[in-house]
Design a protein around this motif. Structure first.
Motif, PDB file in Angstrom:
ATOM      1  N   GLY A  16       0.800  -1.218  -0.189  1.00 13.73           N
ATOM      2  CA  GLY A  16       0.209  -0.139  -0.062  1.00 13.73           C
ATOM      3  C   GLY A  16       0.760   1.058   0.091  1.00 13.73           C
ATOM      4  O   GLY A  16       0.382   2.340   0.253  1.00 13.73           O
ATOM      5  N   MET A  17       2.096   1.052  -0.426  1.00 19.31           N
ATOM      6  CA  MET A  17       3.064   2.214  -0.483  1.00 19.31           C
ATOM      7  C   MET A  17       3.669   2.379  -1.941  1.00 19.31           C
ATOM      8  O   MET A  17       4.637   1.669  -2.067  1.00 19.31           O
ATOM      9  CB  MET A  17       4.144   2.292   0.486  1.00 19.31           C
ATOM     10  N   PRO A  18       2.810   2.836  -2.913  1.00 22.49           N
ATOM     11  CA  PRO A  18       3.499   3.018  -4.262  1.00 22.49           C
ATOM     12  C   PRO A  18       4.851   3.316  -4.382  1.00 22.49           C
ATOM     13  O   PRO A  18       5.324   4.174  -3.560  1.00 22.49           O
ATOM     14  CB  PRO A  18       2.529   3.950  -5.023  1.00 22.49           C
ATOM     15  N   LEU A  19       5.696   2.720  -5.282  1.00 19.28           N
ATOM     16  CA  LEU A  19       6.932   3.136  -5.414  1.00 19.28           C
ATOM     17  C   LEU A  19       7.056   4.355  -6.272  1.00 19.28           C
ATOM     18  O   LEU A  19       6.821   4.465  -7.379  1.00 19.28           O
ATOM     19  CB  LEU A  19       7.602   1.776  -6.228  1.00 19.28           C
ATOM     20  N   ASN A  20       7.344   5.409  -5.470  1.00 15.67           N
ATOM     21  CA  ASN A  20       7.442   6.735  -6.170  1.00 15.67           C
ATOM     22  C   ASN A  20       8.689   7.328  -6.593  1.00 15.67           C
ATOM     23  O   ASN A  20       8.982   8.210  -7.269  1.00 15.67           O
ATOM     24  CB  ASN A  20       6.827   7.725  -5.105  1.00 15.67           C
ATOM     25  N   THR A  21       9.612   6.562  -5.784  1.00 10.60           N
ATOM     26  CA  THR A  21      11.250   7.128  -6.225  1.00 10.60           C
ATOM     27  C   THR A  21      12.069   5.786  -6.294  1.00 10.60           C
ATOM     28  O   THR A  21      12.173   5.047  -5.534  1.00 10.60           O
ATOM     29  CB  THR A  21      11.820   7.996  -4.968  1.00 10.60           C
ATOM     30  N   GLN A  81      14.075   5.616 -18.191  1.00  7.07           N
ATOM     31  CA  GLN A  81      12.984   5.334 -19.363  1.00  7.07           C
ATOM     32  C   GLN A  81      12.406   4.221 -18.667  1.00  7.07           C
ATOM     33  O   GLN A  81      10.957   4.105 -18.653  1.00  7.07           O
ATOM     34  CB  GLN A  81      13.595   5.098 -20.551  1.00  7.07           C
ATOM     35  N   LEU A  82      12.992   3.402 -17.966  1.00  2.88           N
ATOM     36  CA  LEU A  82      12.051   2.066 -17.634  1.00  2.88           C
ATOM     37  C   LEU A  82      11.531   2.425 -16.246  1.00  2.88           C
ATOM     38  O   LEU A  82      10.414   1.926 -16.088  1.00  2.88           O
ATOM     39  CB  LEU A  82      13.270   0.934 -17.079  1.00  2.88           C
ATOM     40  N   VAL A  83      12.017   3.271 -15.475  1.00  2.00           N
ATOM     41  CA  VAL A  83      11.470   3.832 -14.353  1.00  2.00           C
ATOM     42  C   VAL A  83      10.183   4.485 -14.628  1.00  2.00           C
ATOM     43  O   VAL A  83       9.059   4.364 -14.103  1.00  2.00           O
ATOM     44  CB  VAL A  83      12.410   4.889 -13.490  1.00  2.00           C
ATOM     45  N   ALA A  84      10.414   5.529 -15.678  1.00  2.00           N
ATOM     46  CA  ALA A  84       9.051   6.143 -16.052  1.00  2.00           C
ATOM     47  C   ALA A  84       8.028   5.092 -16.717  1.00  2.00           C
ATOM     48  O   ALA A  84       6.555   5.582 -16.284  1.00  2.00           O
ATOM     49  CB  ALA A  84       9.454   7.247 -17.310  1.00  2.00           C
ATOM     50  N   ASP A  85       8.628   4.318 -17.326  1.00  2.00           N
ATOM     51  CA  ASP A  85       7.478   3.297 -17.933  1.00  2.00           C
ATOM     52  C   ASP A  85       6.656   2.346 -16.993  1.00  2.00           C
ATOM     53  O   ASP A  85       5.575   1.980 -17.261  1.00  2.00           O
ATOM     54  CB  ASP A  85       8.280   2.305 -18.946  1.00  2.00           C
ATOM     55  N   ILE A  92       6.744   5.561 -12.437  1.00  2.00           N
ATOM     56  CA  ILE A  92       7.298   5.914 -11.063  1.00  2.00           C
ATOM     57  C   ILE A  92       7.799   7.308 -11.348  1.00  2.00           C
ATOM     58  O   ILE A  92       8.519   7.523 -12.338  1.00  2.00           O
ATOM     59  CB  ILE A  92       8.588   5.243 -10.971  1.00  2.00           C
ATOM     60  N   ALA A  93       7.450   8.361 -10.736  1.00  2.00           N
ATOM     61  CA  ALA A  93       7.630   9.755 -10.773  1.00  2.00           C
ATOM     62  C   ALA A  93       9.075  10.317 -10.856  1.00  2.00           C
ATOM     63  O   ALA A  93       9.362  11.051 -11.199  1.00  2.00           O
ATOM     64  CB  ALA A  93       6.557  10.803 -10.132  1.00  2.00           C
ATOM     65  N   ASN A  94       9.766   9.783  -9.718  1.00  2.00           N
ATOM     66  CA  ASN A  94      11.095  10.278  -9.448  1.00  2.00           C
ATOM     67  C   ASN A  94      12.217   9.359  -9.548  1.00  2.00           C
ATOM     68  O   ASN A  94      12.180   8.020  -9.330  1.00  2.00           O
ATOM     69  CB  ASN A  94      10.976  10.798  -7.859  1.00  2.00           C
ATOM     70  N   PHE A  95      13.203   9.926 -10.269  1.00  2.00           N
ATOM     71  CA  PHE A  95      14.540   9.056 -10.606  1.00  2.00           C
ATOM     72  C   PHE A  95      15.593  10.027  -9.546  1.00  2.00           C
ATOM     73  O   PHE A  95      15.750  11.067  -9.452  1.00  2.00           O
ATOM     74  CB  PHE A  95      14.827   9.214 -11.931  1.00  2.00           C
ATOM     75  N   GLN A  96      16.125   8.899  -8.886  1.00  2.00           N
ATOM     76  CA  GLN A  96      17.405   9.644  -7.851  1.00  2.00           C
ATOM     77  C   GLN A  96      18.663   9.003  -8.008  1.00  2.00           C
ATOM     78  O   GLN A  96      18.518   7.852  -8.523  1.00  2.00           O
ATOM     79  CB  GLN A  96      16.714   9.479  -6.329  1.00  2.00           C
ATOM     80  N   ALA A  97      19.854   9.626  -7.821  1.00  2.00           N
ATOM     81  CA  ALA A  97      21.045   8.761  -7.986  1.00  2.00           C
ATOM     82  C   ALA A  97      22.249   9.985  -7.187  1.00  2.00           C
ATOM     83  O   ALA A  97      21.657  11.295  -6.697  1.00  2.00           O
ATOM     84  CB  ALA A  97      21.407   9.158  -9.644  1.00  2.00           C
ATOM     85  N   TRP A  98      23.149   9.243  -7.004  1.00  2.00           N
ATOM     86  CA  TRP A  98      24.459  10.183  -6.477  1.00  2.00           C
ATOM     87  C   TRP A  98      24.723  11.140  -7.685  1.00  2.00           C
ATOM     88  O   TRP A  98      24.972  10.673  -8.757  1.00  2.00           O
ATOM     89  CB  TRP A  98      25.502   9.316  -5.880  1.00  2.00           C
ATOM     90  N   GLN A  99      25.143  12.338  -7.167  1.00  2.00           N
ATOM     91  CA  GLN A  99      25.108  13.291  -8.375  1.00  2.00           C
ATOM     92  C   GLN A  99      26.426  12.892  -9.422  1.00  2.00           C
ATOM     93  O   GLN A  99      26.069  13.195 -10.800  1.00  2.00           O
ATOM     94  CB  GLN A  99      25.290  14.682  -7.940  1.00  2.00           C
ATOM     95  N   GLY A 139      17.038  17.599 -17.758  1.00  2.00           N
ATOM     96  CA  GLY A 139      15.871  17.141 -19.009  1.00  2.00           C
ATOM     97  C   GLY A 139      16.339  15.899 -19.952  1.00  2.00           C
ATOM     98  O   GLY A 139      15.358  15.380 -20.567  1.00  2.00           O
ATOM     99  N   ALA A 140      17.455  15.407 -19.510  1.00  2.00           N
ATOM    100  CA  ALA A 140      17.842  14.338 -20.291  1.00  2.00           C
ATOM    101  C   ALA A 140      17.332  12.922 -19.801  1.00  2.00           C
ATOM    102  O   ALA A 140      17.470  11.963 -20.377  1.00  2.00           O
ATOM    103  CB  ALA A 140      19.517  14.145 -20.079  1.00  2.00           C
ATOM    104  N   PHE A 141      16.672  12.987 -18.681  1.00  2.00           N
ATOM    105  CA  PHE A 141      15.927  11.748 -18.077  1.00  2.00           C
ATOM    106  C   PHE A 141      14.434  11.962 -18.278  1.00  2.00           C
ATOM    107  O   PHE A 141      13.804  12.717 -18.684  1.00  2.00           O
ATOM    108  CB  PHE A 141      16.271  11.927 -16.698  1.00  2.00           C
ATOM    109  N   ALA A 142      13.699  10.529 -18.388  1.00  2.00           N
ATOM    110  CA  ALA A 142      12.609  10.316 -18.716  1.00  2.00           C
ATOM    111  C   ALA A 142      11.596  10.647 -17.648  1.00  2.00           C
ATOM    112  O   ALA A 142      10.194  10.857 -17.985  1.00  2.00           O
ATOM    113  CB  ALA A 142      12.352   8.992 -19.119  1.00  2.00           C
ATOM    114  N   THR A 143      11.810  10.700 -16.374  1.00  2.00           N
ATOM    115  CA  THR A 143      10.872  10.799 -15.344  1.00  2.00           C
ATOM    116  C   THR A 143      10.535  12.454 -15.117  1.00  2.00           C
ATOM    117  O   THR A 143      11.201  13.247 -15.522  1.00  2.00           O
ATOM    118  CB  THR A 143      11.517  10.305 -13.935  1.00  2.00           C
TER     119      THR A 143
END
Length: 887
Positions: A529-534, A606-610, A613-620, A630-634
């Motif tokens: 019941g906790m959608p994967l948002n990130t 792109q897999l994440v957006a498909d 999942i709204a948010n894509f996170q990474a170590w910078q 803007g280079a990312f799909a989310t």
């Protein structure tokens, strides 16, 4: 014919007996060495280059090396066999051995072997053998020496050397002494001693409980005491119209833990009313709290705000059934949307129970993002249906050179899997953690680190490949393979792994693997019941450290003395000799090998957006070759910013924000909880970014005006530095405190490193202090500037420290948290002992007989002391103690 059969049977019997005898001999060698070999490490010097060691010629990065004496004492019968190997853990590469009877070989990561050479003349009974060796860099803290060296011989069962089977490194090392606590001879750090601690604590005095009334952690926007107090001894009765049921259960659990009766008479009325809030206060999590004599009224802007209002009421309470709280009016809202804690369970595993306890405390102090670092080189910790090898093999560490049953031991885990080097969360465990977090207003952000730091995954999928290939099903074998079998790249990662540390970004099977893992993780989140948002991609440190600035080519005509010599022609960028990646670059899909990690990040986004999942996170650093967010799909791209401030991080953070990334301040030199608390070799932690981060330093961190910290703190060598940003400030998304687990092998060690300093991170994530100066591009800060109101900073710290010492640490005790009890300060003046502590309210004790008997220290009656004295602080519940120090 009968005779021939009988003769053949005799030959077979002799062969079997011979094998058994050989196996028995090998096991005897293992048993003797494991039981009787006394191992000791002694640091001779950390300053090898200054003392004539050939660090540069030995290929030491930055031409820095140390000298260590490894001493082996044979307390058992003589050992003449040369058929044995000792596997041991060293976080520093070993460059040279100065005893020709032994050789050391690097295996992978921190795992090395010690073996006898042809010149080995045995271990006589009672013999002491010294093996000096030169290691890269330096050894400044005792936990650099990892436990659980083990012995192997032939097919015998490996065994841990008993003298190294201890979590306290003092069991197998000589204390670091002299000036070896210094990284270099001109290191300007201040060694933590009883006297230096006393001076540091001297501006933090005990504040009367009455003066702390209304002070809670984290500090609200506005607090107005109204002059009275309310007894809660008769219990409370919560009239809830705002908080979901599961969250109320969590609140009631905390109230019960503190001894508060929730079936009493005093009314606590909880409602929602967004119209009560000003435009600036209309923020998720905002609330108003009004404690009156007749009742307490909590109004939430949303249900999360109502929940936080209840947590603030609880924050006013103490432990026990005779609670009183002041009448007070509080208006509050969070500073950052993202108030996070990251816990690494890949390097060493941490139990589900410990994670749940952490979630409890995060919720109590209004932290709302749990960044779950579930995989790394050393371990894969989450069950993925359909990929059993990830946990059957990748979650277990043991001595298996083929790595088809487990991954090789690392970080002091030894030859067996019966410790926190091994372990994973089942699908149900993870769902339970998600549900527990949801009931406490916390989003769980899973991190599956890639393309680097992925060795556990790569090894597991290679084992899967071999299993399916052996059955002839090559299509299935190749479906999720993560390495190009023809890649011959010579690469060394930050923690000394080879190319098998990397997921190959040019293979469709790598993409298929990631898609499979994301889908299964998303399904678990849905079930909870906790959608994967990130989705956290990881992305950090995809590089060959041998190509770093600390090396120079061995044939260079312009050599400098402070770089290590290396044949750079033999070093490759990651994937440079992968035919699949060569084709990707030749086809013009990616510009060059440096861009491959960012290319993979974009592909995974792109897999994440498909997956919705709204948010894509990474170590910078994993995204540094992408043009911008803007280079990312989310919809959103978030970065954990982990540049060190004194190496330019005070400027580069604003550049990342300007590129459209949601920036989460995660600086190693201020909010990494795997760094030591203080400059003392007995403290735990890595120290590449800073020599010390205690609760006070974390409290004084300015996360929005990063250059400001140059005025209030020093670099890792105890020197001042200058910092300024040039880009305009577009706002940061949040603040996160990180615990990496290389030196953290048990749940007790885990909680020691996190608590209580994570409460200071919670303070800074929720509350912007008056002493924090607004960021302005181009303004430079240093030890010579005076922009910061340090009197205000120190006064706020004193109040915060008193709330900890007089109230909050007792709550951590009640929750079963094994927090670090601060080591006290002490000095003797005019024959009398003076003591203090960084968190006033904790009891102090002293001993004049070496610790056989302990006396309670009374601030108003300083005892007369002659001779040596030992001191320690006591936990709030009186059951645990700080480390003992002496004068």
């Amino acid at each position: 014919m009968s005779f021939k059969l009988t003769a053949l049977a005799s030959v077979i019997a002799l062969a079997v007996t011979g094998c058994a005898s050989q196996g028995s001999l090998e096991q005897n060698v293992v048993n003797n060495l494991a039981e009787n070999l006394d191992v000791n490490y002694e640091l001779v010097t950390n300053h090898g280059a200054n003392e004539g060691l050939k660090c540069q010629e030995l290929n030491a990065e930055w031409a820095s090396c140390d000298l260590i004496n490894l001493t082996l004492v044979n307390n058992g019968p003589a050992v003449d066999s040369k058929d044995w190997t000792i596997y041991f853990h060293s976080i520093r590469m070993i460059l040279d051995v100065q005893n020709d009877q032994f050789k050391v070989t690097h295996v992978t990561g921190d795992l090395h072997t010690l073996e006898p050479t042809d010149k080995f003349d045995g271990f006589a009974e009672g013999e002491t053998v010294v093996i000096p060796y030169i290691g890269e860099y330096w050894t400044l803290f005792e936990n650099d020496y990892m436990p659980r060296a083990y012995v192997v011989s032939g097919d015998a069962k490996p065994k841990t050397i008993k003298s190294t089977d201890a979590e306290d490194p003092s069991a197998y090392l000589t204390p670091i002494s002299g000036d070896n606590w210094k990284r270099t001879p001109d290191d300007n750090n201040v060694l933590a001693t009883a006297q230096s601690r006393f001076e540091k604590n001297n501006d933090v005095n005990l504040i009367a409980k009455e003066e702390l009334a209304g002070s809670i952690i984290p500090t609200p926007l506005s607090t107005q005491l109204t002059g009275d107090s309310i007894s809660l001894a008769g219990g409370i009765n919560i009239e809830n119209e705002a908080i979901p049921g599961s969250m109320m259960v969590a609140l009631n659990d905390r109230l019960e833990m503190l001894g508060v009766n929730t079936e009493g008479q005093y009314a606590v009325k909880v409602t929602l009313d967004p119209t009560r809030f000003t435009k600036e206060q209309k923020i998720e999590g905002a609330y108003q709290l009004d404690v009156r004599e007749d009742a307490t009224y909590i109004v939430g802007y949303d249900y999360q705000g109502a929940f936080y209002g209840m947590q603030s009421l609880i924050a006013l309470m103490t432990t026990g059934d005779k609670n009183t709280v002041p009448t007070v009016k509080i208006t509050d809202a969070p500073r950052f949307d993202y108030r996070g804690v990251m816990v690494d369970v890949g390097r060493n595993f941490h139990s589900k129970a410990a994670i749940l306890r952490t979630l409890d405390q995060m919720s109590a102090y209004k932290m709302n993002k749990f960044h779950f670092h579930l995989t790394d080189d050393e371990g894969w910790r989450i069950e993925i249906p359909g990929l059993p090898e990830l946990t059957d093999i990748g979650s277990n560490r043991c001595h298996d050179l083929s790595e088809t049953q487990c991954v090789l031991p690392q970080l002091g885990s030894g030859p067996t899997s019966d410790n926190f080097g091994s372990g994973f969360y089942s699908k149900q465990d993870y769902i339970d953690i998600l549900m527990y977090a949801k009931a406490r207003g916390i989003e769980v952000i899973p991190e599956i680190d890639m393309p680097a730091h992925a060795r556990a995954a790569v090894v597991s999928m290679e084992a899967r490949y071999k299993r399916l290939a052996a059955s002839g099903d090559m299509e299935a074998a190749n479906q999720y393979r993560l390495m190009d079998p023809q890649d011959t790249s010579n690469v060394t990662t930050v923690q000394f792994y080879d190319k098998r540390s990397f997921i190959n970004p040019c293979m469709d099977s790598s993409v298929a693997f990631v898609d499979k893992v994301i889908a299964e993780m998303a399904a678990m989140h849905k079930a909870a019941g906790m959608p994967l948002n990130t989705w956290h991609f990881g992305g950090d440190e995809a590089k060959n450290i041998k190509q770093g600035a600390g090396f120079q080519d061995i044939n260079s005509a312009d050599k400098v003395a402070w770089k290590g010599d290396l044949d750079l022609s033999q070093q490759d960028k990651p994937f440079a000799k992968s035919p699949m990646c060569q084709q990707t670059i030749n086809d013009g899909i990616v510009a060059d090998y440096d861009h491959l990690p960012s290319y993979f990040a974009e592909r995974v986004s792109q897999l994440v957006a498909d997956q919705g999942i709204a948010n894509f996170q990474a170590w910078q650093d994993g995204l540094k070759y992408s043009e911008d967010a803007g280079a990312f799909a989310t919809d959103n791209v978030r970065v954990n910013f982990w540049d060190v401030l004194y190496w330019g991080g005070g400027a580069s953070a604003y550049d990342w924000s300007a590129k459209g990334y949601d920036l989460i301040v995660s600086n190693p030199d201020y909010v990494y909880m795997d760094m030591p608390y203080e400059v003392d070799p007995e403290e735990r932690g890595y120290y590449w970014a800073t020599r010390a981060t205690d609760t006070r330093k974390m409290f004084g961190f300015a996360p929005e005006n990063l250059p400001q910290n140059a005025e209030t703190s020093l670099d890792r060598d105890g020197n001042g530095f200058a910092s300024k940003g040039t880009a305009e400030y577009k706002g940061f998304y949040g603040l996160s405190a990180q615990l990496w687990s290389e030196t953290v092998r048990t749940d007790e060690q885990y909680e020691f490193m996190v608590f209580p300093r994570v409460l200071a991170a919670a303070e800074r994530a929720w509350h912007k202090a008056d002493w924090e100066v607004d960021y302005k591009a181009g303004v430079e800060y240093s030890q010579q500037t005076n922009f910061v109101n340090k009197d205000a900073l120190n006064a706020e710290w004193a109040r915060f420290a008193n709330v900890l010492g007089q109230r909050e640490l007792a709550k951590l005790d009640a929750a079963g948290i094994q927090y670090r009890v601060p080591v006290p300060g002490a000095k003797i003046e005019n024959g009398r002992l003076q003591m203090n502590v960084s968190m006033p309210g904790l009891k102090l004790q002293y001993s004049t007989d070496g610790g056989d008997n302990w006396n309670i220290y009374n601030h108003d009656a300083q005892p007369v002391i002659s001779g040596d004295v030992s001191v320690r602080a006591v936990s709030a519940n009186g059951l645990r103690f700080s480390r003992v120090t002496s004068l």
